[in-house]
Structures are given as C-alpha cells and as structure tokens.
Design a protein around this motif. Sequence first.
Motif, short mmCIF file in Angstrom:
data_model
loop_
_atom_site.label_atom_id
_atom_site.label_comp_id
_atom_site.label_asym_id
_atom_site.label_seq_id
_atom_site.Cartn_x
_atom_site.Cartn_y
_atom_site.Cartn_z
N GLU A 135 -1.23 -2.95 7.07
CA GLU A 135 -2.57 -3.13 7.62
C GLU A 135 -2.82 -2.10 8.73
N ILE A 136 -1.78 -1.78 9.50
CA ILE A 136 -1.92 -0.73 10.51
C ILE A 136 -2.24 0.60 9.82
N ILE A 137 -1.54 0.87 8.73
CA ILE A 137 -1.79 2.11 8.00
C ILE A 137 -3.23 2.13 7.47
N ARG A 138 -3.72 0.98 6.99
CA ARG A 138 -5.10 0.90 6.50
C ARG A 138 -6.12 1.09 7.63
N ASP B 4 -6.05 -1.28 -13.67
CA ASP B 4 -7.31 -1.57 -12.98
C ASP B 4 -7.14 -2.53 -11.81
N ARG B 5 -5.94 -2.99 -11.56
CA ARG B 5 -5.69 -3.78 -10.34
C ARG B 5 -4.36 -3.31 -9.74
N LYS B 6 -4.20 -3.63 -8.46
CA LYS B 6 -2.94 -3.24 -7.83
C LYS B 6 -1.80 -4.13 -8.33
N ALA B 7 -0.67 -3.51 -8.54
CA ALA B 7 0.51 -4.28 -8.92
C ALA B 7 0.99 -5.06 -7.70
N ARG B 8 1.50 -6.26 -7.92
CA ARG B 8 2.03 -7.06 -6.80
C ARG B 8 3.55 -6.99 -6.81
N ILE B 9 4.09 -6.68 -5.63
CA ILE B 9 5.54 -6.56 -5.48
C ILE B 9 6.01 -7.54 -4.41
N ALA B 10 7.04 -8.31 -4.74
CA ALA B 10 7.66 -9.18 -3.73
C ALA B 10 9.06 -8.65 -3.46
N THR B 11 9.52 -8.78 -2.23
CA THR B 11 10.88 -8.34 -1.91
C THR B 11 11.58 -9.41 -1.09
N VAL B 12 12.91 -9.43 -1.17
CA VAL B 12 13.67 -10.37 -0.34
C VAL B 12 15.06 -9.79 -0.09
N SER B 13 15.61 -10.15 1.04
CA SER B 13 17.00 -9.82 1.33
C SER B 13 17.80 -11.10 1.33
N LEU B 14 18.76 -11.21 0.42
CA LEU B 14 19.65 -12.37 0.40
C LEU B 14 20.89 -12.02 1.22
N LEU B 34 1.90 5.02 -2.15
CA LEU B 34 2.16 3.90 -3.06
C LEU B 34 1.22 2.73 -2.79
N MET B 35 0.79 2.61 -1.54
CA MET B 35 -0.09 1.49 -1.18
C MET B 35 -1.40 1.51 -1.96
N ALA B 36 -1.76 2.67 -2.51
CA ALA B 36 -2.97 2.74 -3.33
C ALA B 36 -2.78 2.03 -4.66
N ARG B 37 -1.53 1.87 -5.05
CA ARG B 37 -1.27 1.30 -6.38
C ARG B 37 -0.66 -0.10 -6.33
#
Lengths: 480, 189
Positions: A135-138, B4-14, B34-37
């Motif tokens: 959001e900061i980048i945006r 036509d939509r942004k891909a959703r990515i989830a991340t986690v550290s176990l 990458l934030m554009a996609r």
Amino acid sequence: MDKPRILEIDPVTRVEGHGKVTVHLDRQGNVNEARLHIVEFRGFERFIQGRLLWEVPVIVQRLCGICPVSHHLCAAKAMDRIVGVDQLTPTAEKMRRLMHYGQVMQSHVLHFFHLSAPDILFGFGSPAEKRNVFEIIRQNPELGHRAVLMRKYGQEIIEATAGKKIHGTGAIPGGINRNLSTERRDQFLAQIDEMQDWALEALALARDYCLREKDFIAKFGGQPSNYMSLVRPGDGALDLYDGNLRMLDARGEAIFDQVDDSRYHEYLTEDVRRWSYMKFPYINSIGADDGWYRVGPLARMNTADLIDTPLAAKAHEDLHAAFDTPLIHGVLDNHWARMIEVVHCVEKIRELLNDPDLQGTDLVVKGERRHEGVGVIEAPRGNLIHHYKVDENDQVTFCNLIVSTTHNNEAMNRSIRDVANKHISGQEVITEGMMNHLEVAIRAYDPCLSCATHALGQMPLKVELFDSNDVLIDSALQSP
Amino acid sequence: MSTDRKARIATVSLAGCFGCHMAILDMDERLIDLMARVEFDRSPLNDLKRFTGRCDIGIVEGGCCNEENVHTLQEFRRNCDVLVALGQCAIMGGLPAMRNAIMHSDDPLRDCLDEAYLSSPYTRNLTNTVPNDPVLPLLLDRVYPCSEVVEIDLQIPGCAPSGDIIHDTLIALLDGKFRGFERTELRFD
C-alpha cells in the motif's frame, strides 16, 4: 460483559517469525494479563553438539533468515577465540564489519519501511487490508521505491562480502575467505551518496514522527528500564561489531560497565516460564523480578557515550536534546534510534569502501587452540550472545545462545500489558484496530521470532484473554 | 491463469527461519512490477491473518514442527490451486529437522527440550519443567517436510532460494509456461 474472555492475536504479522498474543479480560472487561508467546522450538543448543567447529557459523545462521549475518559473525567471533585468535588481520576485520553494516542497514530499512511504516503512515487503527508495504508503494511510489533500493543495497553488500544475500559463507574461524574486488567497491561507491541522502530523509521521517507524537509515545508501552549493549572499550562509543558489555539503569547509572563479553554469564541468567518457549533473562545482581532490561537501537542510543561518524553523531546529540531525562524510554522512539543507526551504517560503509585494506590478501590467522569461546555482537535488534565449547576432535560439546529478542522478552510483555491496559481494558467493543495497537508495541522492538525460537520452533503472535484465576476465558483473533 | 484479474498469492512461514520470505523481498524492483499482476492474500508481510478467498498460488516456507504447522499447511492446501514448497525446510525439513537425528539419542525431542530448559548452567528453572502451557502448540515427534503432510505441486530449491529463481518461477506460473528448473538451479546453496 458477563463472562471473562481471552483475546488472541494469532499470528502476529509484520514481524519476523511466528508469535501470538493473549489478553486475559475479567467479567468487567478489564485486562488481567497480556502475554506474548513464542510457540515454536528448535532445540539448536542440543543438535549442534557433535558438529565440527568450522560448520557452526554456516549452520547457526539458519536460525534466522532476517539477520543471518549476525549469527554468522557472532558464531565466527566465538570460533575465533576457540582457534586461539584474538586479533584478526585488518582485511578480515574490515570485511566482516562491512558485511555487518550492510546487514544492519538492510534489516533496519526492512523493519522501518516494510513492517512498521504502515502503522506510522496510515494509523494504528487503519483498515487491516491497507496496513502493508504494498500500500505504501501504491500511495507513495517514490518512498516505496527507495525502501526497496536501500534494502537492496544492504543485501548486495552482504552478497559481496559473504557470497550470498541470505545464509552466506564469508566468515571463517580466524578470519574471512575473500576480499572485496575493486569493481564491486566502485559499484557501491557510485551509489553511496544517494544512500546517504535517503538515509537522512528516512531519519527525518522517523524523527518528525517521534517529535510530533511525543506525548502519545511517552504513554505508549514505555516505562523506564535498564539498557544493555556493547560499547567500544575506552571511550564508550557505539560499536555494532565488537566491544565490552555495558548495562545502565533507568537514570543512566552503570550497573556494570566495560565487562569482557566472555563473562556475560556472571551478570545475566535466563529464567524459564511455562507459557513461552522464549526464556526471560535478568540481571543477577537485581534478581529475576526486577532485573529485566532492554536491548536494541534505543538501548544503544542510551548506552553509547558517542557515535564516531559525524552525521550520526549529530543525530545522536539531537535525539538526546529532545528529552529532559538522562535516558530515553519511549518504545516507539526505537524508530528514531533505528534510523540514526542506518545513517551510521551508511557512513561506516563509505569509510570502509575507501579503505584499501579491503583489497588486502592476508585473510586468516591461526593461534593456539582453546576449548571455549564466547562471541558477542550488536545485531540489528540488539545484543546477541553465542557461547560454545569444543573438544579436541573439533566437535561442539556445549552451546548457549541469547538472542536479542530474548533479551527483550520481559520488556515486550510489559509493553503489551501497558498498551492492553490503556487501549483495551474496559472497552465494550474491541476492534481489530485496538488489537493492532498491541502489535505496534511489539513491532517497535523489531522482534525476530525466528531467532527466538532457536530453542524449539516458531512464534505466531496471538492474543488470549484470561480471568484472574488464569483460566482462558476466550480468544479472539485480531483480524476478522 | 486468467489475465483479466490479478492472481492471488498467499504465503506463510512454518518451521522456517523467514529467510525464504526475505528472498521473496529480494526480487527488489521486480516485486513492484509484480504488483501489477498479483495481490497478496494472507501473508506475514501484510495484516491478513486468515484466507479471504481462494488463491491461485500458495507459497509455503518451512516444514512442520508442531500441530499448528500441520493445520496451517492443510489449510493452504485446501485454499490454493498451486501449492509451492519454497526452500529446503519446506522441501526436506532443513535445519529444524536436525533435531530428528541426534546421535546416541533415543528421544531427540526430549533431549533438545532438556538441554534448553533443564540442564543449561545459565538458566534458572524454578518448576524444573519444560514450557507446557496449553497455549503452546504440541510439538511433533519429528520435523516433517511439507510433502509428507500434504500434496505439493512445485518445489523451489535453495537455502534460501534466490530472488531470481522465485521471480522467474512466479512469472512462468502466471504465464502458464513453467517447464521445470535448469540443472544448475537444482542445488542447496
């Protein structure tokens, strides 16, 4: 409210690693207890036994991917002593210092911009989906871009000195395994003016925030405490790589001073409590109840008599001039202190890059073998202690680690208790934004829950609510 | 993946060291592009603590050392179309799995706990017990790689993987063109 409740924040986010917070409320909704739990455990002190001494600096850094350089160098310093080396070659010491300043710079930038700035720029209670670096980048692409490039600069310094950005191999017992090429040196020098300008602007941002919110910060999770760090022998200057231990009380009087770091265990003991895998260190001469203390950037600004680079020195004086107490205690003032250290690191990096010793070829020294060694360093988050014993087969037989976040364990718990009392106690409705206040207090310490789990594992942050009989009444997540 | 939509990515550290998440940030300026996609669903890098919807890609750092890791990993499997094990701990347990095999020990986990909380000379332990509060998740007997707990679609090697390999893999996945790794990329360090 008709029954006691336990609120939970699980996991705590925008911190390194995994932790959870529990807040215990009574029937009236008043806070009885608030705790930060480290919920993972690794067992490092045991499973490192039997490994060879030269492997340790490479293995131990894998406790923590945020400040691997701290563990890498701290273990190497302990192993220097075991291989009988008290004085490195100039090239080795300066390469290690360059690596360390690069890492403190990238870690502080990461913490300030990527993790904490969303709270400062958008507000502690702003919508959860907005509170992140993206959001900061945006919203402020210029600032976001600088944050990314400053962190990149620090990471590339690490790569040039350690071989890799994360989990490198540069430091070896008794020295270093590479020098710096003039090509790399010139690449870094070409960007250093820009880095210094940006560091000074980041400092101005943190300073303005702390001055503007001074009254709020004075009441937010802070209370006077003791402070510990390494300081340079003799003049007591800030030194992030090496020095002697100094502990000051809240009035700035020495509890102990210029203590050789290998004697840390004569002054500090760690207490075990059943509800966290992270131990609670205390000052022996004061005892477990009141002997807690803080480490980290603010602690270092408090303990250091001076800073030996001009811009950071001026900023250090400016910081102290803003307060009429001998020491500064606001938890959030850590952000100001942290940005002073970024300026200091950039100045140190410039100084080192201009030093021809970095192109020297005398990299390693040997001495007479010893069986025990302690290494202490000032990691980005504060003092870090590694202690090893090694037998005649070069195998580790004993290991004790006290990481920065562990030093701050009691302080973090006191801070969230204070914030819970002021912002959650007696509230009819507890919002996500109120709960974020607890995380803001924790984030100010820049805890590394990855490091802190070296005993077992992982530290998600979760808040729980207990009644006065310590019974878990309810647990609420901080996010919907 | 739909463009036509942004891909959703989830991340986690176990059970990891967070280094793989730092490696995600090592994409540097490319992360901004990458934030554009893509947009991030739950991740320790933001304040979304639970899934807000189905995700195209889930990225898991670390293996499983306690019951919460297992539950979180299963949740990632349920909510993500492509589940990626990022780095050596997720792939094969990594450093935390060193506690699985301690020489001359019949009970490595017990030995590790004893060393940390009971027998350390510089520790005070009034109750002489290891931490055991119900709030602490139960430890597993061993540290398990992700693939022993759920089905994993893709493993990105390295300790930590470089920002480059993470970037290139994500772009290839987004473009539907992932064809595996070069031989030189298949390495630990």
